[in-house]
Design a protein around this motif. Structure first.
Motif, PDB file in Angstrom:
ATOM      1  N   ARG A 163      57.222 -33.105   6.404  1.00  0.00           N
ATOM      2  CA  ARG A 163      58.592 -32.918   6.913  1.00  0.00           C
ATOM      3  C   ARG A 163      59.536 -33.882   6.221  1.00  0.00           C
ATOM      4  O   ARG A 163      59.179 -35.017   5.924  1.00  0.00           O
ATOM      5  N   LYS A 209      64.561 -30.114   6.350  1.00  0.00           N
ATOM      6  CA  LYS A 209      65.734 -29.940   7.217  1.00  0.00           C
ATOM      7  C   LYS A 209      66.968 -30.406   6.458  1.00  0.00           C
ATOM      8  O   LYS A 209      66.906 -31.380   5.698  1.00  0.00           O
ATOM      9  N   GLU A 247      64.068 -34.823   5.708  1.00  0.00           N
ATOM     10  CA  GLU A 247      65.444 -34.505   6.136  1.00  0.00           C
ATOM     11  C   GLU A 247      66.453 -34.872   5.058  1.00  0.00           C
ATOM     12  O   GLU A 247      66.348 -35.942   4.451  1.00  0.00           O
ATOM     13  N   GLU A 272      69.394 -24.591   9.418  1.00  0.00           N
ATOM     14  CA  GLU A 272      69.127 -26.039   9.386  1.00  0.00           C
ATOM     15  C   GLU A 272      68.086 -26.394   8.336  1.00  0.00           C
ATOM     16  O   GLU A 272      67.243 -27.254   8.541  1.00  0.00           O
ATOM     17  N   GLU A 321      58.658 -28.778   5.369  1.00  0.00           N
ATOM     18  CA  GLU A 321      59.757 -28.351   6.238  1.00  0.00           C
ATOM     19  C   GLU A 321      60.955 -29.223   5.873  1.00  0.00           C
ATOM     20  O   GLU A 321      60.984 -30.408   6.223  1.00  0.00           O
TER      21      GLU A 321
END
Ligand code: FDA
Ligand code: PGT
Length: 452
Positions: free
Chosen positions: A3, A149, A5, A133, A147
């Motif tokens: 993950r 974001k 961001e 998002e 993932e």
């Protein structure tokens, strides 16, 4: 699953995505830019590789240099179907080596802090509530699913529209492409047997016979190298593009050395007005994916850079205001429409008219100057078709016995103006979009009927 961001995720590193990555690298935003291709193939897509110099000047983009610049262009020669009329349009431009230029922008962006992942594909969007998002990515270099974001995700996926087409249909940026609003185009780059005459001039051959709904081009990349190809309108049931290429290449490019073929390939060219909106909640679309190509000449690199510029500005603005909604990004539309989109809408109509002309009409129109070089240039620069040259010339043309062509041209000019006026009234807020789009679509339908 890994993950991560980011502030901004850019999907696709063609000229559109690379220009945006380059622009955003001048800010403090945390940006990830990805492409399915390996690094050394970024920017490698079938193209004629011609761009007007003005785009670089207007947008503050660096000129192509060294290996990136294959030839300085001084103008375009436009040939009538019977080759009897040749219009010369002067103007500075570049024949670029696209992969080198795009990879240079990408490297400069990376050196200033943008994270770049090659061999990485956006598989599907991440939607939370009703906003985008980020995206789920797959990195083939590391075999990882990520993932990613992001506050804003930018689709720069080219004519594949491979990200925005996976968004829920309620997002207005999912608008699809009608086959007839695209050309199928194919080109080869080859060495020539002899030195090319006047190689700083691009050549465009208008011919419905050898390229229905498009044209043939011969774009020199120096004294001994040429990019030669053609476009034909999609959705018309024409024979394959290869059939046309093989049948006519010796006529339009008699001096190529077929044993010295350097590159070949084809792709789709959208030839319509841009997406009704290029932004929505948490998402923006640029380049071919947003249909930013010029409908009449099919050039899309310059306008892809414009869309990247406008979306870049809107992103910075959205971060200043901490608003990543459609409303917070809305000024991307205003910027793009003002710089190119309104002209595209008007040229979308002109294109529909041109595609219906016969070779005889084009021969006639060009030789008798029903439209003059200046008118065509003005139409192509601003989307305004001036038939001002006036009553006297008009009467002469009527007398020559082609009143229907003149009548049609007047109708075309009227509708071109009409649609540009509607673009001047683009809604100030997203909630006015559907009503506005309806008025644009109505003009197009009405125009199609008027042409029949
Ligand atoms: P482009 O297609 O270049 O880039 C999209 C990138 O996204 C690709 O690198 C792709 O790998 C990547 N991608 C797609 N989906 C992805 C996913 N899910 N995840 C990760 N990556 C993904 N224009 C011009 O100005 N002058 C000219 O002379 C010509 N001539 C010409 C000839 C021919 C034959 C064609 C087909 C087209 C032209 N054009 C042109 C048009 C021009 O080529 C085009 O408008 C631009 O190159 C478009 O650039 P983009 O960056 O939008 O898309
Ligand atoms: C008719 C439908 C055609 C569909 C086209 C599909 C073909 C696909 C193939 C794609 C090949 C791409 C070739 C790209 C050429 C680039 C040309 C170029 O750079 O043009 C410059 C710059 O324009 P710009 O809009 O990018 O920038 C404007 C400004 O500089 C920036 O602010 C401009 O040059 C021209 O516009 C020349 C005109 C080309 C016209 C092409 C053919 C039109 C046919 C006209 C027929 C007229 C007959 C009338 C008779 C009544």
């Amino acid at each position: 699953m890994k993950r991560a961001e980011y502030d901004v995720l850019i999907i696709g590193l063609g000229i559109a995505g690379a220009s945006l990555a380059w622009k955003l690298s001048q800010s403090n935003l945390k940006v990830l830019a990805i492409d399915s291709k390996p690094w050394n193939r970024f920017g490698d897509k079938p193209c004629g590789d011609a761009i007007s110099k003005e785009h670089f000047d207007n947008l503050g983009m660096p000129y192509p240099q060294g290996k990136e610049l294959e030839e300085k262009v001084e103008g375009i020669k436009l040939y009538s179907p019977d080759m009897k009329t040749v219009w010369t349009v002067k103007g500075e431009g570049f024949e670029i080596d696209s992969p080198s230029y795009v990879q240079r922008l990408t490297k400069e962006a990376r050196d200033r802090g943008v994270e770049i992942l090659d061999l990485t594909t956006a598989m599907k969007p991440i939607i939370v509530g009703n906003k985008v998002e980020g995206a789920v990515l797959f990195n083939r270099r590391t075999n990882e699913t990520i993932e990613a974001k992001a506050k804003i995700t930018v689709d720069a996926t080219g004519y594949s529209t491979s990200f925005r087409s996976k968004l829920p249909f309620e997002f207005p940026v999912t608008e699809s492409l009608d086959d007839k609003d695209a050309d199928v185009a194919y080109r080869e780059v080859l060495n020539t047997k002899d030195e090319i005459d006047e190689y700083p001039y691009l050549r465009i051959f208008i011919t419905q016979k050898a390229s229905p709904g498009g044209y043939w081009w011969y774009f020199p990349k120096g004294p001994n190298k040429v990019n030669v190809g053609l476009g034909i309108q999609g959705g018309m049931g024409y024979p394959s593009i290869h059939e046309f290429y093989n049948k006519y290449v010796d006529y339009y490019a008699p001096d190529i050395d077929k044993n010295r073929l350097l590159v070949k390939g084809g792709a789709l060219v959208p030839t319509r007005r841009p997406l009704a909106t290029i932004v929505w909640d948490g998402v923006a679309v640029i380049g071919d994916s947003a249909f930013t190509v010029n409908p009449v000449h099919g050039g899309g690199k310059g306008s892809a850079m414009i869309s990247a510029y406008c979306v870049g500005k809107a992103i910075l603005n959205a971060f200043e205001n901490n608003d990543f909604s459609a409303k917070g990004l809305w000024n991307a539309n205003e910027c793009y429409i003002e710089r190119y989109g309104a002209k595209q809408a008007s040229l979308d109509l002109f294109r529909r008219f041109l595609q219906k002309l016969s070779d005889d009409e084009i021969n006639y129109g060009m030789s008798r100057k029903v439209i003059r070089e200046e008118d065509l240039l003005e139409a192509s620069a601003n989307g305004d078709l001036q038939l001002s040259t006036a009553e006297k010339a008009m009467r002469a043309i009527m007398a020559l016995g082609k009143p229907s062509l003149l009548f049609k041209l007047k109708t075309v000019a009227e509708y071109m103006k009409k649609v540009k006026d509607v673009y001047k009234r683009f809604p100030a807020e997203p909630n006015g979009l559907m009503k506005w789009k309806y008025s644009v679509d109505s003009i197009i339908l009405e125009f199609n009927k008027a042409l029949e």
